[in-house]
Each structure stands twice: as structure tokens, then as C-alpha cells.
Scaffold this motif. Structure first.
Motif, PDB file in Angstrom:
ATOM      1  N   ALA A  88      -0.567  -6.304   7.234  1.00 17.83           N
ATOM      2  CA  ALA A  88      -1.738  -6.128   6.172  1.00 17.83           C
ATOM      3  C   ALA A  88      -1.831  -5.688   5.408  1.00 17.83           C
ATOM      4  O   ALA A  88      -0.729  -4.565   5.159  1.00 17.83           O
ATOM      5  N   THR A  89      -2.450  -6.228   4.042  1.00 15.68           N
ATOM      6  CA  THR A  89      -1.800  -5.706   2.811  1.00 15.68           C
ATOM      7  C   THR A  89      -2.974  -5.555   2.073  1.00 15.68           C
ATOM      8  O   THR A  89      -3.576  -6.890   1.762  1.00 15.68           O
ATOM      9  N   ILE A  90      -2.998  -4.627   1.904  1.00 15.92           N
ATOM     10  CA  ILE A  90      -3.867  -3.803   0.347  1.00 15.92           C
ATOM     11  C   ILE A  90      -3.872  -4.580  -0.646  1.00 15.92           C
ATOM     12  O   ILE A  90      -2.748  -3.289  -1.569  1.00 15.92           O
ATOM     13  N   ASP A 141       0.092  -3.462  13.169  1.00 19.47           N
ATOM     14  CA  ASP A 141       1.507  -2.961  13.511  1.00 19.47           C
ATOM     15  C   ASP A 141       1.971  -2.172  12.146  1.00 19.47           C
ATOM     16  O   ASP A 141       2.956  -1.119  12.050  1.00 19.47           O
ATOM     17  N   GLY A 142       1.193  -2.552  10.509  1.00 16.82           N
ATOM     18  CA  GLY A 142       1.549  -2.144   9.837  1.00 16.82           C
ATOM     19  C   GLY A 142       1.029  -2.121   8.709  1.00 16.82           C
ATOM     20  O   GLY A 142      -0.249  -2.834   8.447  1.00 16.82           O
ATOM     21  N   VAL A 143       0.291  -1.124   7.789  1.00 17.06           N
ATOM     22  CA  VAL A 143      -0.301  -1.753   6.789  1.00 17.06           C
ATOM     23  C   VAL A 143       0.776  -1.749   5.087  1.00 17.06           C
ATOM     24  O   VAL A 143       1.600  -0.133   5.007  1.00 17.06           O
ATOM     25  N   LEU A 144       0.387  -2.608   4.348  1.00 16.47           N
ATOM     26  CA  LEU A 144       0.910  -2.239   2.940  1.00 16.47           C
ATOM     27  C   LEU A 144      -0.247  -1.706   2.068  1.00 16.47           C
ATOM     28  O   LEU A 144      -1.094  -2.351   1.879  1.00 16.47           O
ATOM     29  N   VAL A 145       0.030  -0.288   1.216  1.00 13.86           N
ATOM     30  CA  VAL A 145      -0.928  -0.687  -0.167  1.00 13.86           C
ATOM     31  C   VAL A 145      -0.459  -0.380  -0.922  1.00 13.86           C
ATOM     32  O   VAL A 145       0.422   0.105  -1.737  1.00 13.86           O
ATOM     33  N   GLY A 159      -3.919   5.686  13.740  1.00 17.24           N
ATOM     34  CA  GLY A 159      -2.303   5.643  13.509  1.00 17.24           C
ATOM     35  C   GLY A 159      -2.042   4.474  13.327  1.00 17.24           C
ATOM     36  O   GLY A 159      -0.775   4.016  14.295  1.00 17.24           O
ATOM     37  N   LEU A 160      -1.459   3.981  11.719  1.00 18.04           N
ATOM     38  CA  LEU A 160      -1.080   3.349  11.710  1.00 18.04           C
ATOM     39  C   LEU A 160      -0.008   3.057  10.413  1.00 18.04           C
ATOM     40  O   LEU A 160      -0.172   4.119   9.758  1.00 18.04           O
ATOM     41  N   PRO A 161       1.127   2.508  10.803  1.00 20.53           N
ATOM     42  CA  PRO A 161       1.907   3.009   9.692  1.00 20.53           C
ATOM     43  C   PRO A 161       1.982   2.090   8.584  1.00 20.53           C
ATOM     44  O   PRO A 161       1.267   1.739   8.526  1.00 20.53           O
ATOM     45  N   VAL A 162       2.154   3.066   7.598  1.00 19.56           N
ATOM     46  CA  VAL A 162       1.841   3.054   6.023  1.00 19.56           C
ATOM     47  C   VAL A 162       3.611   2.839   5.112  1.00 19.56           C
ATOM     48  O   VAL A 162       3.652   3.931   4.320  1.00 19.56           O
TER      49      VAL A 162
END
Length: 435
Positions: free
Chosen positions: A49-51, A106-110, A128-131
């Protein structure tokens, strides 16, 4: 059940039960027990996911485009529509909280403005998500400490977006300094050209474009009526949303001495500067910040000075660098920027060659992706990036309290000699928002 759900459920249960999950060290994080049993195959794409989807956010998307973007979030519908054309199978959101409620990530871009980094990253870590989070890690010193602690508890791969950290040149410089090529270092100068780019104005009436979710953009910051001079990118030069030139480049250029000299929290900080522009935004166009660090094991104390907006150390013109880091050692000096380095040895001294010993990741983004898959270390994990960000932002705190010298109690996250600094260490969130 998907691997990502298995991993997240493990973390939730571990945290509720009080199980100790390995935390990251300052430089190289230990592998998370939560990630180890249920890793994705190296050939299987990660669900990201990308924010934020445009400008700097798009650069981060480009760096991770090998993966599967399932959620795109942005408060600007025009930007979101453009991004969805490139990723037609991804769901779109204008509220990051809804995007992070998914069960398949599986991961998040902020990649938001500074003031939204901490709320979004904190929610992801609690799930519990990689950031992967843009620099500076947070808008405030307090938020940086919160994310540092949350990342340690979650035990998942994290990375701050100071992408030069992964470069070969930075790693060569670190190896040279730590190998003693120029001898013990007690003095460092860091200067960066450029300052405030806009003369911003405040609006009395609020008329955001219909395609913008402005309330969500404001988030925890004090509410200010919409104005283009504090919106896309321009937000960087308003204290409500950004941290000026120091916040923009401090985590890039100070990263090098912070890493090479194994720095953590400064003892004292004093920031002075000049506004130098006629706008209502108060970030200084020129600035100097002096940081003093104590001895670290067998390393001597360090005095580091930051300069921007044309201010430079005496004699800097001889080096012909608009932006650079200068280490002054007992046996010589080492000058570096993003892509180059040069050693100037004292008479009678010789610079000895150094055998490389640091890893060379393919890219900063891929290092984070590899960590999610394999549990391998990331260089700018939040255990390292949190203290770096705190140090950078303390310069702004000193400037904002009247350019006073601060005595910093890092253990208690407190300025001991200037009580009014507390409001800038941790600001009050707008009603309805919490960290």
C-alpha cells in the motif's frame, strides 16, 4: 490464509501476551521472529500500500514497482486518478486508515507531508506491517521516539527514505572514517545550499478544491484555511506541516557523520538563523545549528555544525562545494557529498587504503523489500533513523524558542533548561487525532 495474515496474527498475539520480539539495533536490525516462519517466496510479489502517490511518493513507488500495489491512497483525487491508471487493479482511498484496514498487506510506503508521517506509520506498525517512511521520519521529536519504540516492539523491517544511505560513496566514507584514515574526529561541518523557496501567505477563508480531502490532509496539525502556498510541496516551509530546509535535507547530509561517528543523542543544541523572506511562513532562510555529542565508548566527543541558505564554515569556499560534509580528524580532513569524497592529509601523514566491509545493497528500496522477504538488515531502520531525526529536529526546537541553547535529557525526552521547548518537542494534536 495468506502469509501476510499469518505474520500479522502472530505479531498481534505476541504483543498482547507481552512476548519479547527482537528489536532492531542502531545500525543493523536483527531478524524478526514474526517474519521468519512465514516468508514469501523470493519469486512471489509483495502486496504493498502506498500513502501518497505523486512527487516524492511516486519516486518511492518507482523504487518498489517490482511488487504488487493493491492500495493507493492520496487526498488529491486528480493525483489518485492518474496513479490508478498505472495500477488499475489497485483499490483507491483518500483516508490512509481505510487503506491500512486491509488484511492482505505485506508492507506500507508512507510518503506524505511531514506532519502525517507518524500517524500513518504508527498505525501500520501496530498492525505488524513493515514500513518505508520518507524523511524526516516524523514532524516532531516526540513522534520520532514513538516510532522508534513501536518499530522495536513490532520487530518488522523498517526503512526511512534517506536513500543516499545505500550509496557506495556514503559507505566508502563511513569505512574510511571508522578505519581511522584521518584519525580521531572531534569536529564536523555540514553545509547545504538553498533555503526557503516560497513567501507563503495565509488565507482567511477556506476554499480547498473539490477534488481534495482537505480535512484529511490537515490531519493532526492545527487547522489552517486552504492556500496554495502551504499545499503541495510548499507545506515544507510552514512549521504546522514541515520543518524547513533543515527538515528537508538534515536526514540526508547529517546521516553521514551520524553513521560514521556512531552518534546518537546530542547533549546540547543551539540553532540560530534569519528568516530572510517576506512571507508569513516562519521557517528560516539561513540557519546554523551546533550539536555537541559526548564520548561514545572509545570515540572522542564531537562538535557538529549544520549550515544552510548560504551560510557555511569559514574557508568552505576553498572546497568549491555548494553542499558537503567535512570531517576534521587529527591526521587530516575528509570532504564528501552524495557522490564524491576527497582526503586532505596533514604533512607527513599518509592515507592508507581501506578494505570495504559494509554491505552494498542494490538500492535503498530493494534493501527494504529484501528485508521483508528474507529478514536481512536495513541500514536506515527506525532504530537508527529515529535518533537521527530527533537530532535534526532539535535544531528547529532551539531556533523556535528564541535561538536558545538547549540541554537535552534524551532518556526522559526533555529539555532541562528551557521549559517552553516542551511545546515543540511534542505538540498537541488537533481534536479527533491521536498517535
Amino acid at each position: 490464509m495468506s502469509n501476510s495474515v499469518d505474520r500479522r496474527e502472530f505479531l498481534k498475539k505476541a504483543l498482547i501476551a507481552g512476548t519479547a520480539v527482537p528489536a532492531f539495533t542502531n545500525a543493523l536490525p536483527l531478524e524478526s521472529l514474526a517474519a521468519a516462519p512465514k516468508r514469501k517466496s523470493p519469486n512471489e510479489k509483495l502486496n504493498l500500500a502506498t500513502i501518497g502517490v505523486a512527487a516524492r511518493a511516486y519516486s518511492n513507488i518507482t523504487g518498489t514497482k517490482s511488487e504488487n500495489f493493491v492500495a493507493l491512497c492520496d487526498i488529491d483525487a486528480h493525483r489518485l486518478d492518474k496513479a490508478s491508471k498505472e495500477f488499475p487493479h489497485a483499490d483507491t482511498y483518500d483516508d490512509y486508515r481505510k487503506a491500512l484496514d486491509r488484511e492482505d498487506l505485506d508492507g506500507v510506503l508512507v510518503s506524505t507531508p511531514d506532519h502525517m508521517h507518524a500517524p500513518a506509520a504508527a498505525m501500520a506498525l501496530r498492525k505488524g506491517l513493515p514500513v518505508y517512511c520518507e524523511k524526516p521520519l516524523t514532524h516532531s521529536v516526540y513522534e520520532a521516539r514513538v516510532l522508534t519504540d513501536l518499530a522495536a516492539k513490532a520487530g518488522v523491517p523498517t526503512q526511512m527514505g534517506n536513500q543516499i544511505h545505500a550509496s557506495d560513496n556514503y559507505r566508502k566514507v563511513v569505512e574510511m572514517v571508522q578505519s581511522g584514515v584521518i584519525g580521531p574526529v572531534r569536529r564536523v561541518h555540514v553545509w547545504v545550499g538553498g533555503g526557503v523557496r516560497i513567501e507563503g501567505k495565509r488565507s482567511k477563508e477556506n476554499h480547498p478544491p473539490a477534488y481534495v480531502n482537505y480535512d484529511q490532509w490537515i490531519g493532526p496539525a492545527p487547522f489552517r484555511p486552504y492556500n496554495e502556498t502551504s499545499f503541495h510541496f510548499n507545506w515544507r516551509y510552514w512549521w504546522d506541516f514541515g520543518n524547513g530546509q533543515l527538515g528537508d535535507f538534515g536526514c540526508h547530509y547529517m546521516d553521514l557523520p551520524f553513521w560514521a561517528l556512531k552518534l546518537k543523542y546530542p547533549k546540547t543544541i543551539v540553532g540560530v538563523g534569519e528568516k530572510g523572506h517576506g512571507g508569513e511562513n516562519d521557517c528560516p532562510s539561513q540557519m546554523r545549528v551546533d550539536y555537541d555529542f559526548a564520548e561514545r565508548d572509545d570515540l572522542p566527543p564531537v562538535h557538529m555544525t549544520w549550515y544552510h541558505g548560504g551560510w557555511k564554515p569559514k574557508g568552505a569556499e576553498l572546497y568549491e562545494k555548494n553542499s558537503a560534509v567535512l570531517f576534521e580528524g587529527e591526521d587530516g580532513r575528509l570532504l564528501a557529498d552524495y557522490g564524491t569524497n576527497k582526503v586532505f592529509m596533514e604533512a607527513g601523514k599518509e592515507a592508507k587504503p581501506v578494505e570495504p566491509y559494509l554491505t552494498r545493497p542494490q538500492t535503498h528500496h530493494i534493501e527494504w523489500l529484501d528485508a521483508i522477504r528474507n529478514g536481512t538488515p536495513t541500514g536506515s531502520n527506525f532504530g537508527y533513523a529515529g535518533p537521527l531525526t530527533e537530532t535534526v529536529l532539535l535544531g528547529n526546537v532551539s531556533y523556535r524558542v528564541g535561538q536558545k541553547k538547549l540541554e537535552w535529557d534524551a532518556d526522559n525526552l526533555k529539555v532541562t533548561n528551557v521549559p517552553e521547548a516542551a511545546q515543540y518537542i511534542q505538540r498537541e494534536y488537533r481534536k479527533g487525532w491521536t498517535l
